[in-house]
Design a protein around this motif. Sequence first.
Motif, mmCIF file in Angstrom:
data_model
loop_
_atom_site.group_PDB
_atom_site.id
_atom_site.type_symbol
_atom_site.label_atom_id
_atom_site.label_comp_id
_atom_site.label_asym_id
_atom_site.label_seq_id
_atom_site.Cartn_x
_atom_site.Cartn_y
_atom_site.Cartn_z
ATOM 1 N N ARG A 223 0.847 -1.206 0.000
ATOM 2 C CA ARG A 223 0.000 0.000 0.000
ATOM 3 C C ARG A 223 0.885 1.260 0.000
ATOM 4 O O ARG A 223 0.667 2.190 -0.782
ATOM 5 C CB ARG A 223 -0.931 -0.003 1.205
ATOM 6 C CG ARG A 223 -1.798 1.233 1.392
ATOM 7 C CD ARG A 223 -3.019 0.962 2.265
ATOM 8 N NE ARG A 223 -2.709 0.127 3.400
ATOM 9 C CZ ARG A 223 -2.563 0.609 4.645
ATOM 10 N NH1 ARG A 223 -2.669 1.903 4.880
ATOM 11 N NH2 ARG A 223 -2.311 -0.206 5.651
ATOM 12 N N ALA A 224 1.910 1.264 0.856
ATOM 13 C CA ALA A 224 2.801 2.428 0.903
ATOM 14 C C ALA A 224 3.525 2.601 -0.437
ATOM 15 O O ALA A 224 3.677 3.719 -0.942
ATOM 16 C CB ALA A 224 3.810 2.257 2.031
ATOM 17 N N ILE A 225 3.937 1.476 -1.034
ATOM 18 C CA ILE A 225 4.635 1.526 -2.321
ATOM 19 C C ILE A 225 3.734 2.095 -3.401
ATOM 20 O O ILE A 225 4.126 2.935 -4.213
ATOM 21 C CB ILE A 225 5.153 0.124 -2.706
ATOM 22 C CG1 ILE A 225 6.340 -0.262 -1.813
ATOM 23 C CG2 ILE A 225 5.523 0.046 -4.180
ATOM 24 C CD1 ILE A 225 6.739 -1.726 -1.905
ATOM 25 N N ARG A 226 2.471 1.673 -3.392
ATOM 26 C CA ARG A 226 1.524 2.171 -4.401
ATOM 27 C C ARG A 226 1.232 3.660 -4.203
ATOM 28 O O ARG A 226 1.166 4.423 -5.164
ATOM 29 C CB ARG A 226 0.236 1.351 -4.342
ATOM 30 C CG ARG A 226 0.381 -0.074 -4.863
ATOM 31 C CD ARG A 226 0.743 -0.141 -6.323
ATOM 32 N NE ARG A 226 0.685 -1.497 -6.871
ATOM 33 C CZ ARG A 226 0.969 -1.792 -8.150
ATOM 34 N NH1 ARG A 226 1.377 -0.823 -8.975
ATOM 35 N NH2 ARG A 226 0.905 -3.029 -8.584
ATOM 36 N N ILE A 227 1.086 4.069 -2.960
ATOM 37 C CA ILE A 227 0.832 5.496 -2.714
ATOM 38 C C ILE A 227 2.039 6.313 -3.180
ATOM 39 O O ILE A 227 1.915 7.332 -3.852
ATOM 40 C CB ILE A 227 0.522 5.742 -1.219
ATOM 41 C CG1 ILE A 227 -0.810 5.096 -0.843
ATOM 42 C CG2 ILE A 227 0.516 7.240 -0.917
ATOM 43 C CD1 ILE A 227 -1.112 5.122 0.663
ATOM 44 N N ALA A 228 3.248 5.804 -2.871
ATOM 45 C CA ALA A 228 4.465 6.498 -3.292
ATOM 46 C C ALA A 228 4.576 6.527 -4.810
ATOM 47 O O ALA A 228 5.038 7.500 -5.399
ATOM 48 C CB ALA A 228 5.693 5.815 -2.699
ATOM 49 N N GLN A 229 4.130 5.456 -5.446
ATOM 50 C CA GLN A 229 4.162 5.396 -6.919
ATOM 51 C C GLN A 229 3.263 6.466 -7.519
ATOM 52 O O GLN A 229 3.675 7.243 -8.380
ATOM 53 C CB GLN A 229 3.698 4.014 -7.386
ATOM 54 C CG GLN A 229 3.648 3.866 -8.914
ATOM 55 C CD GLN A 229 2.990 2.544 -9.340
ATOM 56 O OE1 GLN A 229 2.314 1.868 -8.534
ATOM 57 N NE2 GLN A 229 3.203 2.156 -10.580
ATOM 58 N N VAL A 230 2.052 6.551 -7.009
ATOM 59 C CA VAL A 230 1.080 7.526 -7.563
ATOM 60 C C VAL A 230 1.576 8.954 -7.315
ATOM 61 O O VAL A 230 1.477 9.821 -8.170
ATOM 62 C CB VAL A 230 -0.305 7.323 -6.934
ATOM 63 C CG1 VAL A 230 -1.254 8.457 -7.316
ATOM 64 C CG2 VAL A 230 -0.881 5.961 -7.347
ATOM 65 N N LEU A 231 2.168 9.177 -6.143
ATOM 66 C CA LEU A 231 2.606 10.532 -5.775
ATOM 67 C C LEU A 231 4.039 10.811 -6.206
ATOM 68 O O LEU A 231 4.563 11.911 -5.994
ATOM 69 C CB LEU A 231 2.436 10.736 -4.273
ATOM 70 C CG LEU A 231 0.974 10.667 -3.797
ATOM 71 C CD1 LEU A 231 0.883 10.804 -2.284
ATOM 72 C CD2 LEU A 231 0.132 11.759 -4.464
ATOM 73 N N ASP A 232 4.685 9.805 -6.782
ATOM 74 C CA ASP A 232 6.026 9.963 -7.363
ATOM 75 C C ASP A 232 7.050 10.467 -6.349
ATOM 76 O O ASP A 232 7.741 11.476 -6.564
ATOM 77 C CB ASP A 232 5.973 10.927 -8.556
ATOM 78 C CG ASP A 232 7.066 10.546 -9.567
ATOM 79 O OD1 ASP A 232 7.282 11.298 -10.516
ATOM 80 O OD2 ASP A 232 7.705 9.497 -9.343
ATOM 81 N N VAL A 233 7.131 9.769 -5.246
ATOM 82 C CA VAL A 233 8.096 10.121 -4.194
ATOM 83 C C VAL A 233 8.901 8.878 -3.851
ATOM 84 O O VAL A 233 8.366 7.760 -3.835
ATOM 85 C CB VAL A 233 7.348 10.664 -2.946
ATOM 86 C CG1 VAL A 233 6.478 9.608 -2.282
ATOM 87 C CG2 VAL A 233 8.335 11.263 -1.945
ATOM 88 N N PRO A 234 10.217 9.012 -3.611
ATOM 89 C CA PRO A 234 11.016 7.843 -3.235
ATOM 90 C C PRO A 234 10.550 7.286 -1.892
ATOM 91 O O PRO A 234 10.146 8.036 -1.004
ATOM 92 C CB PRO A 234 12.442 8.390 -3.128
ATOM 93 C CG PRO A 234 12.430 9.686 -3.846
ATOM 94 C CD PRO A 234 11.043 10.213 -3.749
ATOM 95 N N LEU A 235 10.638 5.964 -1.754
ATOM 96 C CA LEU A 235 10.150 5.320 -0.536
ATOM 97 C C LEU A 235 11.210 4.366 0.015
ATOM 98 O O LEU A 235 11.893 3.683 -0.752
ATOM 99 C CB LEU A 235 8.873 4.524 -0.823
ATOM 100 C CG LEU A 235 8.224 3.848 0.399
ATOM 101 C CD1 LEU A 235 7.556 4.874 1.319
ATOM 102 C CD2 LEU A 235 7.206 2.798 -0.044
ATOM 103 N N TYR A 236 11.345 4.338 1.316
ATOM 104 C CA TYR A 236 12.293 3.467 2.026
ATOM 105 C C TYR A 236 11.484 2.676 3.040
ATOM 106 O O TYR A 236 10.843 3.255 3.925
ATOM 107 C CB TYR A 236 13.340 4.340 2.716
ATOM 108 C CG TYR A 236 14.406 3.658 3.530
ATOM 109 C CD1 TYR A 236 14.228 3.369 4.876
ATOM 110 C CD2 TYR A 236 15.644 3.341 2.977
ATOM 111 C CE1 TYR A 236 15.225 2.784 5.642
ATOM 112 C CE2 TYR A 236 16.662 2.752 3.724
ATOM 113 C CZ TYR A 236 16.445 2.487 5.062
ATOM 114 O OH TYR A 236 17.458 1.902 5.811
ATOM 115 N N VAL A 237 11.498 1.352 2.882
ATOM 116 C CA VAL A 237 10.720 0.479 3.775
ATOM 117 C C VAL A 237 11.648 -0.021 4.882
ATOM 118 O O VAL A 237 12.613 -0.760 4.600
ATOM 119 C CB VAL A 237 10.120 -0.707 2.997
ATOM 120 C CG1 VAL A 237 9.291 -1.615 3.916
ATOM 121 C CG2 VAL A 237 9.246 -0.197 1.843
ATOM 122 N N VAL A 238 11.383 0.377 6.129
ATOM 123 C CA VAL A 238 12.275 -0.020 7.219
ATOM 124 C C VAL A 238 11.969 -1.447 7.663
ATOM 125 O O VAL A 238 10.895 -1.985 7.357
ATOM 126 C CB VAL A 238 12.160 0.952 8.419
ATOM 127 C CG1 VAL A 238 12.339 2.402 7.968
ATOM 128 C CG2 VAL A 238 10.869 0.781 9.197
#
Length: 479
Positions: A223-238
């Motif tokens: 879910r976080a990855i998809r939200i980051a994809q739509v909003l085009d922001v880099p994401l780091y999963v801890v």
Amino acid sequence: MSLHIKGGTVVTAEKSVRADVITDGGSIVAVGEALETPGGAQVIDAGGCYVMPGGIDPHTHMELPFMGTVASEDFFTGTTAGVAGGTTMIIDFVIPGPQQDIMEAYHTWRGWAEKSAADYSFHVAITWWDETVKKAMQTLTEDYGVNSFKHFMAYKGAIMADDEILVNSFNQARELGAICTVHAENGELVFHLQQEMLKKGITGPEGHPLSRPPAVEGEAADRAIRIAQVLDVPLYVVHTSCEDALKAITRARHEGQRVFGEVLAGHLLVDDSVYRNPDPDFAAHHVMSPPFRPKHHQEALWRGLQSGMLQTTATDHCCFCTPQKQAGKDNFTLIPNGTGGVEDRMHVLWTHGVGTGRLTMNEFVAITSANAAKIFNIYPRKGTVEVGADADLVVWDPEKERTISKDTHHQNIDFNIFEGMTVKGINVVTVSQGNVVYKDGEVKTIRGAGRYINRPTFAPYYDAMKIGHKNNAPTAVSR
Ligand code: URQ
Ligand code: ZN
Ligand code: ZN
């Protein structure tokens, strides 16, 4: 203060080369073969050893107020334990309470961290949302060297960020040129499953993993990855702990999305059998989130590191001593979540990574230091051995052994999840800011010597993004 580290082999994420290293003040001033010792320099014999960048632990919680208590490790003892194990910088977390002023929380944590013995920085958690939070994010990036914002998708009723907070915060982070990080567990599912366990009369620590199965982490990660994809922001999963979350990261990376994954040393080496230990205190000391998983997840996580799908290793060092853990002796949901590891991370990763052939020495440097420096935009100041870099170094003896124990570690916790493990390949010297802070088993740290490290945003990336060029992204991360 000048050091001449002689006769070693310099190992970075990129290469291994026979070279001396000379430091002056807090910086590396020379790297090369058979250098002449500067007048007055302290000579350190690195013969037969490797000289590597000091470790960066991108995930710690020193003296965290959490679940009705405060983590037993403070910033001085925790950074001291870190340098004893070769880690010369931590990235900790400012975690505002719900509705707490973000800047007030930031300054509170900065105050606590002034006692640090080695360098530190902060991710800032976004735990609620309104226009003041949005403004605080801008202030933190522009004036306080913050380029990463954390979101706890778990911990309902406390610090949990729902989708509204995720969407607003991720969107603002992109505008600011910052990276978003997530604790990926579905907090609503966790809460529901916790109640289910308690209704069934399962109140012991064995209920903890039962209330947080891998699918709970996999859903949130995706879910976080998809939200980051739509909003085009880099994401780091801890603290990616399971195949489910790793598969979500792998899919996104294969599709070109800028997603990074972190794995804890504990999750690579400790499995869920600990929760079935007959000693409830032993099991409770392993209550952390996400929980330790069945063994097959560990092999998947090692493959994630080997394949480059996971880029960094951390510890989530968040210590609670036995009396603190016993707060949940009749209800596992009240056991403060967290355990230690900042002193052992590099030792166990060398032994079970390089020592088994899973990782090369260069990959070891990448996952313990260089990649975190690149992702959080402090490379090459940190994470490498080259002229101009900070003089944060370890002299690593591949033949030296140590048996890990709560009785001998420097961590302020009466337990060690790696108890009894003999590791081969450890730091015999640690240098922080050009000072020897650990040598031959003795720590030589100074309270307050640590510095707050500013981490600039990736603004050029986002400026470039605005005009459509995607070629100026945050530094490509080597494995
Ligand atoms: O969730 C975290 O990362 C913090 C609160 C430490 N505790 C834990 O169980 N991981
Ligand atoms: Zn977490
Ligand atoms: Zn954490």
